[in-house]
Structures are given as C-alpha cells and as structure tokens.
Design a protein around this motif. Sequence first.
Motif, PDB file in Angstrom:
ATOM      1  N   ASP A   1       0.842  -1.202   0.000  1.00 49.75           N
ATOM      2  CA  ASP A   1       0.000   0.000   0.000  1.00 49.75           C
ATOM      3  C   ASP A   1       0.880   1.256   0.000  1.00 49.75           C
ATOM      4  OD1 ASP A   1      -2.230  -1.655   0.186  1.00 49.75           O
ATOM      5  OD2 ASP A   1      -2.658  -1.173   2.283  1.00 49.75           O
ATOM      6  N   LYS A   2       1.868   1.263   0.875  1.00 45.97           N
ATOM      7  CA  LYS A   2       2.763   2.426   0.993  1.00 45.97           C
ATOM      8  C   LYS A   2       3.530   2.647  -0.311  1.00 45.97           C
ATOM      9  CE  LYS A   2       6.616   4.219   3.716  1.00 45.97           C
ATOM     10  NZ  LYS A   2       7.609   3.901   4.728  1.00 45.97           N
ATOM     11  N   ASP A   3       4.063   1.574  -0.896  1.00 40.18           N
ATOM     12  CA  ASP A   3       4.801   1.689  -2.148  1.00 40.18           C
ATOM     13  C   ASP A   3       3.898   2.197  -3.269  1.00 40.18           C
ATOM     14  OD1 ASP A   3       7.100   1.101  -4.010  1.00 40.18           O
ATOM     15  OD2 ASP A   3       5.635  -0.325  -4.814  1.00 40.18           O
ATOM     16  N   ASN A   4       2.663   1.721  -3.295  1.00 39.93           N
ATOM     17  CA  ASN A   4       1.716   2.087  -4.343  1.00 39.93           C
ATOM     18  C   ASN A   4       1.197   3.518  -4.181  1.00 39.93           C
ATOM     19  OD1 ASN A   4       0.147   1.110  -6.684  1.00 39.93           O
ATOM     20  ND2 ASN A   4      -1.617   1.399  -5.345  1.00 39.93           N
TER      21      ASN A   4
ATOM     22  N   ASN B   1       8.434   2.082  -6.416  1.00 43.30           N
ATOM     23  CA  ASN B   1       9.611   2.827  -5.967  1.00 43.30           C
ATOM     24  C   ASN B   1      10.780   1.876  -5.762  1.00 43.30           C
ATOM     25  OD1 ASN B   1       8.255   5.467  -5.588  1.00 43.30           O
ATOM     26  ND2 ASN B   1       7.023   4.268  -4.163  1.00 43.30           N
ATOM     27  N   THR B   2      11.621   1.769  -6.747  1.00 42.03           N
ATOM     28  CA  THR B   2      12.785   0.893  -6.629  1.00 42.03           C
ATOM     29  C   THR B   2      13.965   1.684  -6.085  1.00 42.03           C
ATOM     30  OG1 THR B   2      13.444   1.308  -8.913  1.00 42.03           O
ATOM     31  CG2 THR B   2      12.016  -0.600  -8.512  1.00 42.03           C
ATOM     32  N   GLY B   3      14.887   0.969  -5.460  1.00 41.70           N
ATOM     33  CA  GLY B   3      16.094   1.599  -4.939  1.00 41.70           C
ATOM     34  C   GLY B   3      15.870   2.393  -3.667  1.00 41.70           C
ATOM     35  N   LYS B   4      14.739   2.166  -3.001  1.00 43.22           N
ATOM     36  CA  LYS B   4      14.420   2.913  -1.775  1.00 43.22           C
ATOM     37  C   LYS B   4      14.239   1.991  -0.566  1.00 43.22           C
ATOM     38  CE  LYS B   4      12.212   6.581  -4.362  1.00 43.22           C
ATOM     39  NZ  LYS B   4      12.984   7.755  -4.260  1.00 43.22           N
ATOM     40  N   GLY B   5      14.604   0.710  -0.704  1.00 41.01           N
ATOM     41  CA  GLY B   5      14.520  -0.220   0.422  1.00 41.01           C
ATOM     42  C   GLY B   5      13.226  -1.005   0.521  1.00 41.01           C
ATOM     43  N   THR B   6      12.284  -0.760  -0.375  1.00 46.17           N
ATOM     44  CA  THR B   6      11.004  -1.472  -0.310  1.00 46.17           C
ATOM     45  C   THR B   6      11.191  -2.962  -0.587  1.00 46.17           C
ATOM     46  OG1 THR B   6       9.867   0.534  -1.030  1.00 46.17           O
ATOM     47  CG2 THR B   6       8.628  -1.524  -1.158  1.00 46.17           C
ATOM     48  N   GLY B   7      11.994  -3.306  -1.574  1.00 51.69           N
ATOM     49  CA  GLY B   7      12.253  -4.716  -1.876  1.00 51.69           C
ATOM     50  C   GLY B   7      12.908  -5.422  -0.705  1.00 51.69           C
ATOM     51  N   THR B   8      13.830  -4.751  -0.052  1.00 48.75           N
ATOM     52  CA  THR B   8      14.498  -5.308   1.128  1.00 48.75           C
ATOM     53  C   THR B   8      13.496  -5.501   2.259  1.00 48.75           C
ATOM     54  OG1 THR B   8      16.604  -4.329   0.488  1.00 48.75           O
ATOM     55  CG2 THR B   8      16.344  -4.927   2.816  1.00 48.75           C
TER      56      THR B   8
ATOM     57  N   SER C   1      15.021 -11.799 -14.856  1.00 46.32           N
ATOM     58  CA  SER C   1      15.370 -11.475 -16.236  1.00 46.32           C
ATOM     59  C   SER C   1      15.934 -10.072 -16.419  1.00 46.32           C
ATOM     60  CB  SER C   1      14.145 -11.657 -17.139  1.00 46.32           C
ATOM     61  OG  SER C   1      13.113 -10.792 -16.717  1.00 46.32           O
ATOM     62  N   THR C   2      16.249  -9.401 -15.301  1.00 45.81           N
ATOM     63  CA  THR C   2      16.836  -8.061 -15.422  1.00 45.81           C
ATOM     64  C   THR C   2      18.094  -7.966 -14.563  1.00 45.81           C
ATOM     65  OG1 THR C   2      15.597  -7.111 -13.561  1.00 45.81           O
ATOM     66  CG2 THR C   2      14.554  -7.003 -15.747  1.00 45.81           C
ATOM     67  N   ASN C   3      18.984  -7.091 -14.961  1.00 47.22           N
ATOM     68  CA  ASN C   3      20.180  -6.833 -14.156  1.00 47.22           C
ATOM     69  C   ASN C   3      19.799  -6.356 -12.762  1.00 47.22           C
ATOM     70  OD1 ASN C   3      22.269  -7.452 -15.976  1.00 47.22           O
ATOM     71  ND2 ASN C   3      22.050  -5.462 -16.973  1.00 47.22           N
ATOM     72  N   GLU C   4      18.798  -5.498 -12.678  1.00 44.00           N
ATOM     73  CA  GLU C   4      18.367  -4.940 -11.397  1.00 44.00           C
ATOM     74  C   GLU C   4      17.952  -6.052 -10.414  1.00 44.00           C
ATOM     75  OE1 GLU C   4      15.515  -1.297 -10.008  1.00 44.00           O
ATOM     76  OE2 GLU C   4      14.675  -2.685 -11.477  1.00 44.00           O
ATOM     77  N   MET C   5      17.155  -7.001 -10.885  1.00 43.60           N
ATOM     78  CA  MET C   5      16.716  -8.078  -9.998  1.00 43.60           C
ATOM     79  C   MET C   5      17.856  -9.042  -9.693  1.00 43.60           C
ATOM     80  SD  MET C   5      14.122  -8.705  -8.281  1.00 43.60           S
ATOM     81  CE  MET C   5      13.789  -9.943  -7.082  1.00 43.60           C
ATOM     82  N   ALA C   6      18.694  -9.323 -10.651  1.00 40.12           N
ATOM     83  CA  ALA C   6      19.853 -10.195 -10.407  1.00 40.12           C
ATOM     84  C   ALA C   6      20.772  -9.556  -9.360  1.00 40.12           C
ATOM     85  CB  ALA C   6      20.613 -10.447 -11.706  1.00 40.12           C
ATOM     86  N   ASN C   7      20.989  -8.249  -9.446  1.00 40.90           N
ATOM     87  CA  ASN C   7      21.808  -7.549  -8.451  1.00 40.90           C
ATOM     88  C   ASN C   7      21.170  -7.606  -7.072  1.00 40.90           C
ATOM     89  OD1 ASN C   7      23.724  -6.873 -10.370  1.00 40.90           O
ATOM     90  ND2 ASN C   7      22.826  -4.866 -10.772  1.00 40.90           N
TER      91      ASN C   7
END
Length: 145
Positions: free
Chosen positions: A35-38, A79-86, A110-116
């Motif tokens: 919800d917060k990310d969206n 919002n990528t790169g802001k700690g939400t995935g973590t 399938s992306t560099n971002e997700m592999a990283n």
Amino acid sequence: MLSKIFDKKINFPKRFAQDSIFVAKELKKLKKIFDKDNGSPTKMSLDDFNRLWIKGEDNELYLRYSPEHLTIARIELKNTGKGTGTEVLKWLKKYAISKGFKYIIVEAVSTNEMANFCQYHKFEPVPALTTNTKFHNGNWRLNID
C-alpha cells in the motif's frame, strides 16, 4: 480461475483457511508495505490454487509455495532503490521461517536490477537455466533453514 479477484478486503474463502499457508491476518503487514509503495490501497486475493496476489496500480506481488519453498513468482515495485524490496524480503523471510520452509525462490529473474538484488541478498543461481553474459537469467534461491 481466481476465486476473489483482488478483493479490497482480506477475507479469503473459508475453504482456504484449512489448506493454505496464507492466513489473512498474518498478511496485513505485507499488504501495508505494498500500500505504501503504491501510494494507495492495494488489493489482495487468493486464487483456487492457493496462490497469493497483491496488486496496486503501480505494483504487484504474486506468491506460491511447495512443501519446501516459498516462490516469488512476480514482484513489481513502484519505488525501486528505496529499500522497499528489502523490506518485502525481510517480511517474507520471517514468514517463510515461521511456516517451516527451507528456502525462498525468486522465479525467472530477467533483469540486471533483480539479479543484483538477489546477489546482494545472498540468493544463489539455480543451475540448469540460461545464463547470459551479464547475469544468471533464471531462478535464484535463498536458503533460510
């Protein structure tokens, strides 16, 4: 076929309560992260095969499981790169451990971002899938037991 397509409420059909690891009251924190990310409320549903979906206008999570692992079949964040995935991964680790899973799988990277992201969080490539020259293009596994 989805039994409740992205129902705003977190009330799953009663028949799922007995045979699914996904329990509505345990998922409230995860939904709040999305919800917060969206930037607005997301919708949560459980389909006829006990697969969990959380979907907003700009983000999505699709989870399924087998006896040994929890699978992130799809994840998209606004919002990528802001700690939400973590934050999502931290929640999923606790949940997976509480349910007795041995590992978490991120499916079809399938992306560099997700592999990283997977590499940073100590996931390991699952062999026997395609590897391109920049990163492992396939499933990644994190042992949690």
